[in-house]
Design an enzyme around this catalytic site. Structure first.
Site, PDB file in Angstrom:
ATOM      1  N   ASP A 158       5.925  63.845  79.262  1.00  8.53           N
ATOM      2  CA  ASP A 158       5.912  62.430  78.888  1.00  8.53           C
ATOM      3  C   ASP A 158       5.027  62.227  77.658  1.00  8.53           C
ATOM      4  OD1 ASP A 158       6.457  59.759  78.998  1.00  8.53           O
ATOM      5  OD2 ASP A 158       5.474  59.390  80.919  1.00  8.53           O
ATOM      6  N   HIS A 232      17.713  58.301  77.460  1.00 12.05           N
ATOM      7  CA  HIS A 232      16.498  57.488  77.499  1.00 12.05           C
ATOM      8  C   HIS A 232      15.726  57.601  76.186  1.00 12.05           C
ATOM      9  CE1 HIS A 232      12.768  55.687  78.882  1.00 12.05           C
ATOM     10  NE2 HIS A 232      12.129  56.774  78.502  1.00 12.05           N
TER      11      HIS A 232
END
Length: 321
Positions: A158, A232
């Site tokens: 992330d 995404h």
């Protein structure tokens, strides 16, 4: 340099520690002011002392990088700060797609505590809440932790697209374009919980198509591989009408409890331009084109949503005057 040139030189406005390093532990505290007598005055006093309180706790282990960033919500900005309003500051707006919704939830003050030691975060939180007393109530308390090599609980790295070097302040700190907000930063937070059964039902290749990166080594996948359904990472990439890409700083933290069946990601986004994150959420929840929502939301539900402004350090320190 001439005296005239020296007089015209601008003194930089010192921001809060928006750029504090990603740590192994974090606490995200969402607070609401109560109707207790002198609640606003107490909150102003405590917020003005946050830097000193943090230093007193951090002294126990300076290498642990303890930091506390303070964000103030739109509804309480005027009462708490008495300062001009940042141009883009407003409450979080629900984003309603055909299938998924990003809800707006309560919150007047957001505290982002972080350190490489859980006990320092605990102690700082304890001292701050003791000082606040009955002037606030805790709307949400989330304990975050670093998971392996900065991965989320879905197994992917992330924050890969975070700006670095000179691009970091340029992407997160408001400049002279808004004198009322100069030196500050917009903060958007959301608490997502993951339905792990739905996620693990996908193959590794399907998960990678949803995220837009490979799972093992974090290599970005070509958008052309899925032209009808954007990944995404593509939906979260914002490019303006002039072709300029706008970055944000993500300090996302995993949280959860296997014993309670809770697995989540706390989204923490700092940005110079609030509209960038708002556009990102529109693309995720409504879709681009509309109806083609982010498939990550089929396994992740947004529970909270808040917008705050992180004022410059000097403004925060002066609240107790």
């Amino acid at each position: 340099m001439s005296d005239a040139g020296s007089a015209q030189r601008r003194v930089p406005i010192e921001p809060q520690r928006v750029d504090a390093p990603l740590t192994s532990s974090a606490v995200l505290l969402t607070l609401a002011l109560t109707d207790a007598q002198n609640a606003v005055a107490t909150v102003r006093d405590v917020l003005s002392s946050v830097e000193d309180i943090t230093k007193n706790v951090a002294f126990r282990d300076l290498s642990a990088a303890l930091a506390c960033t303070v964000g103030i919500g739109s509804d309480m900005w005027d009462a708490v700060t008495g300062a001009p309003r940042p141009a883009e500051l407003h409450p979080f707006r629900d984003v309603r797609g055909a299938v998924h919704t990003a809800p707006a939830t309560e919150g007047d003050v957001q505290l982002h505590l972080r350190a490489n030691r859980r006990d320092l975060c605990f102690e700082l939180e304890r001292q701050l809440l003791d000082r606040f007393g009955d002037s606030v109530r805790v709307v949400d308390e989330t304990i975050g932790f670093r998971y392996f090599d900065a991965r989320d609980l879905l197994g992917f790295v992330d924050g890969t697209a975070n700006p670095v070097g000179a691009a970091l302040p340029a992407s997160t700190i408001v400049g002279t374009e808004d004198p009322a907000a100069e030196g500050g930063s917009y903060l958007v937070v959301q608490k997502y919980v993951h339905r792990m059964d739905a996620w693990t039902a996908l193959t590794a290749e399907q998960q990678e198509a949803v995220i837009g990166r490979t799972k093992s080594d974090n290599v970005e996948l070509d958008d052309a591989a899925a032209p009808d359904q954007k990944a995404h990472k593509t939906l979260a990439t914002i490019v303006d009408d002039d072709g300029v890409e706008h970055d944000i700083l993500r300090d996302n933290m995993p949280f959860g409890s296997p014993g309670r069946g809770e697995f989540g990601t706390y989204f923490i986004g700092y940005t110079r331009r609030l509209w960038v994150i708002e556009k990102m959420l529109e693309r995720m929840f409504i879709g681009d084109p509309p109806g083609k929502h982010d498939r990550l939301l089929d396994a992740s539900t947004a529970l909270t949503g808040g917008v705050y402004f992180v004022p410059p350090a000097e403004l925060l320190a002066g609240l107790g005057d």
